[in-house]
Design an enzyme around this catalytic site. Structure first.
Site, mmCIF file in Angstrom:
data_model
loop_
_atom_site.group_PDB
_atom_site.id
_atom_site.type_symbol
_atom_site.label_atom_id
_atom_site.label_comp_id
_atom_site.label_asym_id
_atom_site.label_seq_id
_atom_site.Cartn_x
_atom_site.Cartn_y
_atom_site.Cartn_z
ATOM 1 N N GLY A 248 2.712 4.504 1.670
ATOM 2 C CA GLY A 248 3.257 5.003 2.929
ATOM 3 C C GLY A 248 4.615 4.444 3.288
ATOM 4 O O GLY A 248 5.164 3.571 2.606
ATOM 5 N N LEU B 126 -5.067 3.877 10.683
ATOM 6 C CA LEU B 126 -5.007 4.989 11.639
ATOM 7 C C LEU B 126 -5.309 4.508 13.054
ATOM 8 O O LEU B 126 -4.740 5.002 14.011
ATOM 9 C CB LEU B 126 -5.995 6.085 11.214
ATOM 10 C CG LEU B 126 -5.695 6.694 9.837
ATOM 11 C CD1 LEU B 126 -6.851 7.563 9.350
ATOM 12 C CD2 LEU B 126 -4.408 7.507 9.881
ATOM 13 N N LYS C 49 0.741 11.373 16.977
ATOM 14 C CA LYS C 49 0.878 12.692 17.623
ATOM 15 C C LYS C 49 1.930 12.677 18.736
ATOM 16 O O LYS C 49 1.627 12.902 19.914
ATOM 17 C CB LYS C 49 -0.469 13.185 18.162
ATOM 18 C CG LYS C 49 -1.561 13.299 17.112
ATOM 19 C CD LYS C 49 -1.318 14.479 16.188
ATOM 20 C CE LYS C 49 -2.261 14.510 15.006
ATOM 21 N NZ LYS C 49 -1.788 15.285 13.877
ATOM 22 N N ILE D 131 5.651 2.612 5.823
ATOM 23 C CA ILE D 131 5.809 1.230 6.291
ATOM 24 C C ILE D 131 5.793 0.239 5.119
ATOM 25 O O ILE D 131 6.700 -0.602 5.019
ATOM 26 C CB ILE D 131 4.783 0.905 7.389
ATOM 27 C CG1 ILE D 131 5.186 1.710 8.641
ATOM 28 C CG2 ILE D 131 4.723 -0.588 7.683
ATOM 29 C CD1 ILE D 131 4.202 1.711 9.760
ATOM 30 N N GLY E 133 0.820 -1.203 0.000
ATOM 31 C CA GLY E 133 0.000 0.000 0.000
ATOM 32 C C GLY E 133 0.856 1.255 0.000
ATOM 33 O O GLY E 133 2.055 1.217 -0.256
ATOM 34 N N GLU F 210 -2.428 -2.793 -6.386
ATOM 35 C CA GLU F 210 -3.225 -1.643 -6.852
ATOM 36 C C GLU F 210 -2.304 -0.547 -7.375
ATOM 37 O O GLU F 210 -2.449 -0.049 -8.465
ATOM 38 C CB GLU F 210 -4.053 -1.121 -5.673
ATOM 39 C CG GLU F 210 -4.762 0.180 -5.944
ATOM 40 C CD GLU F 210 -5.535 0.632 -4.709
ATOM 41 O OE1 GLU F 210 -6.294 -0.174 -4.158
ATOM 42 O OE2 GLU F 210 -5.369 1.808 -4.308
HETATM 43 N N1 COA Z 1 -5.426 9.562 15.945
HETATM 44 C C1 COA Z 1 -5.175 10.842 15.585
HETATM 45 N N2 COA Z 1 -4.379 11.184 14.542
HETATM 46 C C2 COA Z 1 -3.807 10.180 13.871
HETATM 47 C C3 COA Z 1 -4.008 8.825 14.189
HETATM 48 C C4 COA Z 1 -4.851 8.533 15.281
HETATM 49 N N3 COA Z 1 -5.097 7.281 15.635
HETATM 50 N N4 COA Z 1 -3.301 8.062 13.341
HETATM 51 C C5 COA Z 1 -2.668 8.886 12.508
HETATM 52 N N5 COA Z 1 -2.975 10.166 12.825
HETATM 53 C C6 COA Z 1 -2.505 11.355 12.133
HETATM 54 C C7 COA Z 1 -0.991 11.389 12.011
HETATM 55 O O1 COA Z 1 -0.383 11.990 13.117
HETATM 56 C C8 COA Z 1 -0.815 12.202 10.745
HETATM 57 O O2 COA Z 1 -1.039 13.558 11.073
HETATM 58 P P1 COA Z 1 -0.208 14.727 10.333
HETATM 59 O O3 COA Z 1 -0.679 14.652 8.893
HETATM 60 O O4 COA Z 1 -0.653 15.933 11.046
HETATM 61 O O5 COA Z 1 1.228 14.353 10.534
HETATM 62 C C9 COA Z 1 -1.997 11.771 9.880
HETATM 63 O O6 COA Z 1 -2.984 11.281 10.796
HETATM 64 C C10 COA Z 1 -1.660 10.663 8.873
HETATM 65 O O7 COA Z 1 -1.156 9.567 9.605
HETATM 66 P P2 COA Z 1 0.009 8.646 9.033
HETATM 67 O O8 COA Z 1 0.180 7.525 9.980
HETATM 68 O O9 COA Z 1 1.215 9.460 8.680
HETATM 69 O O10 COA Z 1 -0.662 8.149 7.704
HETATM 70 P P3 COA Z 1 -0.015 7.519 6.381
HETATM 71 O O11 COA Z 1 0.445 8.577 5.473
HETATM 72 O O12 COA Z 1 0.930 6.425 6.729
HETATM 73 O O13 COA Z 1 -1.338 6.893 5.726
HETATM 74 C C11 COA Z 1 -3.454 5.811 5.776
HETATM 75 C C12 COA Z 1 -2.099 5.970 6.454
HETATM 76 C C13 COA Z 1 -4.214 4.764 6.562
HETATM 77 C C14 COA Z 1 -4.232 7.118 5.775
HETATM 78 C C15 COA Z 1 -3.205 5.344 4.291
HETATM 79 O O14 COA Z 1 -2.509 4.131 4.273
HETATM 80 C C16 COA Z 1 -4.498 5.178 3.532
HETATM 81 O O15 COA Z 1 -4.929 6.111 2.888
HETATM 82 N N6 COA Z 1 -5.130 3.974 3.598
HETATM 83 C C17 COA Z 1 -6.445 3.710 3.026
HETATM 84 C C18 COA Z 1 -6.383 3.139 1.645
HETATM 85 C C19 COA Z 1 -5.546 1.897 1.556
HETATM 86 O O16 COA Z 1 -5.186 1.241 2.515
HETATM 87 N N7 COA Z 1 -5.214 1.559 0.344
HETATM 88 C C20 COA Z 1 -4.387 0.379 0.114
HETATM 89 C C21 COA Z 1 -4.272 -0.029 -1.264
HETATM 90 S S1 COA Z 1 -3.021 0.997 -2.102
#
Ligand code: COA
Length: 434
Positions: A219, A315, A363, A221, A217, A240
């Site tokens: 990001g 998240l 955070k 990780i 996916g 994808e």
């Molecule tokens: N509570 C509050 N804030 C949270 C949080 C939580 N539990 N988890 C993350 N956040 C905040 C982070 O601090 C970050 O904030 P910032 O933008 O101010 O720094 C923001 O949310 C994004 O978090 P992060 O962990 O950096 O996200 P990411 O860029 O690694 O993306 C997803 C994670 C889940 C959003 C992303 O993988 C996604 O869009 N997934 C859905 C679609 C998918 O899985 N597709 C897969 C096929 S390609």
């Protein structure tokens, strides 16, 4: 046949093309690099001059800062409709001047064919070939469905876009107008994986056998997992989104697609986005197939490759293993994308595994991403019935087929130590047998 004269006949300027748009039009664009920034800018210019009312542009995974997602003052004249709600659309959706269509990415072509009609579809493409075809380059996802449901087809040619020989092509005979807009392609910023991502990547890599077929996916990780797979052999790709780490795995020899049950020898994806390295790899390369998302993301297709491995982010996750990857409470963060399809496809595949991986806190360590219950308003992306492995920097929990008590125990064990007492307290309060 020489198509050059036809091309010249259909060629126009962005402003002239945008001037053809009428009030209330629904305009479609495909995902990422298939989007047409020159046309969008000219259209926004008209909206800024109040020459337009009630027009909508549909997008998914925006790679350009479109005015209809960044400028609230255009609302009512030109609005964005997002099929994903990440990126630039996120801000507009949270601020109330863009709308969102929820759904599995795989279902989007079907939704379009059933429920939507477009006045025009605008697609970025590489230059026309001698047979009159435009390659839709790094995106195949739902263009064919939009082309089936549109009154007009506009092409924005960018010479920087690579030509995907095994991707969606549009013939000039279907095209109403062409504009040219050469510009460097946007790239996805990448950083070397940090220690936390590397730890998580290492846990997951240990559970991936040689010969596996992978989906990564978006990001840090998933990228770190990619980096940790370089010592593997005979891996395949069915994904994808095609990413930089996949090109690295191909170039270092870890991926050769030789053990796949379907599309042997070929990497399969529905769109690609990343660095110039990806775009150079795709150009004229028959070893990568860009195919429509209703095929690529279909769990019944995904599972046909044995040892299918999917790796996605989240998240927050609750004790049931319900995965939220789309919102923080009611605040929109993203869309479902293909997460569920790959979780299902991987878990249905012989020897397959699905990993949802994330840092244990957000955070600055103040919020645990493992929670007793999802935050009120949070969207459940992957259900408790589909979830398989959850991974943080503190280890791996394998939830599939396990009881609520076992899930809770395993999840608390991989939560950040600062939150484990509180989580255990909440589990006991709920009467979970931990
Ligand atoms: N509570 C509050 N804030 C949270 C949080 C939580 N539990 N988890 C993350 N956040 C905040 C982070 O601090 C970050 O904030 P910032 O933008 O101010 O720094 C923001 O949310 C994004 O978090 P992060 O962990 O950096 O996200 P990411 O860029 O690694 O993306 C997803 C994670 C889940 C959003 C992303 O993988 C996604 O869009 N997934 C859905 C679609 C998918 O899985 N597709 C897969 C096929 S390609």
């Amino acid at each position: 046949m020489d198509y050059t004269a036809l091309y010249q006949q259909k060629l126009t300027e962005a402003a002239s093309l945008a001037a053809r748009v009428e009030n209330g039009w629904n305009i479609g664009m495909d995902a990422a690099l298939a989007q047409a920034p020159g046309f969008a800018e000219a259209l926004a210019a008209r909206a800024k001059r109040s020459e337009l009312a009630g027009a909508w542009v549909h997008t998914l995974l925006d790679v350009y800062p479109f005015d209809f997602y960044t400028d609230a003052s255009l609302s009512g004249r030109l609005n964005g409709m997002s099929w994903f709600s990440g990126g630039y659309a996120r801000k507009a959706a949270n601020a109330g001047y863009a709308d969102i269509i929820p759904g599995y990415y795989r279902d989007m072509p079907g939704h379009i064919r059933r429920a939507w009609d477009y006045d025009a579809v605008v697609l970025a493409a590489s230059p026309m070939d001698k047979h009159g075809y435009f390659s839709l380059s790094c995106t195949s996802s739902y263009s064919e469905a939009m082309l089936d449901k549109t009154g007009r087809v506009y092409i924005e040619v960018n010479r920087e876009l690579p030509r995907a020989v095994c991707g969606t092509q549009v013939h000039i005979s279907r095209v109403d107008a062409i504009i040219e807009n050469d510009h460097p392609l946007p790239v996805l910023p990448t950083a070397a994986p940090d220690a936390l991502s590397t730890t998580i990547g290492g846990y997951i890599a240990e559970l991936i056998p040689d010969g596996a077929c992978i989906q990564l996916g978006i990001g840090a990780i998933p990228d770190a997992v990619g980096a940790a797979l370089k010592s593997k052999h005979d891996l395949g790709i069915h994904t994808e989104m095609f990413t930089d780490s996949m090109v690295e795995l191909i170039e270092c020899g870890a991926v050769n697609n030789s053990k796949k049950q379907i599309h042997r020898g070929v990497s399969v994806t529905t769109f690609a986005f990343g660095s110039q390295r990806i775009y150079d790899y795709i150009n004229d390369n028959p070893a990568i197939a860009l195919m429509p998302v209703d095929y690529v993301n279909d769990p019944n297709v995904i599972c046909r490759n044995d040892n299918m491995i999917s790796i996605n982010a989240a998240l927050e996750v609750d004790f049931w293993g319900q995965v939220c990857a789309e919102s923080v409470g009611t605040k929109h963060m993203s869309g479902s994308g293909g997460q569920i399809d790959y979780v299902r496809g991987a878990t249905q595949s012989k020897g397959g595994k699905s990993f949802i991986a994330f840092s244990s806190t957000a955070k600055g360590g103040t919020i645990s991403k493992i929670k007793s219950t999802l935050t009120p308003g949070a969207v459940c992306t992957t259900s408790k019935n589909d979830v398989d492995y959850i991974v943080t920097e503190f280890g791996v929990a394998h939830l599939r087929g396990q009881s609520l008590a076992s899930r809770t125990r395993q999840l608390i064990a991989i939560a950040h130590p600062d939150f484990r007492d509180q989580l255990s307290f909440e589990a006991k309060q709920r009467g979970i047998m931990i």
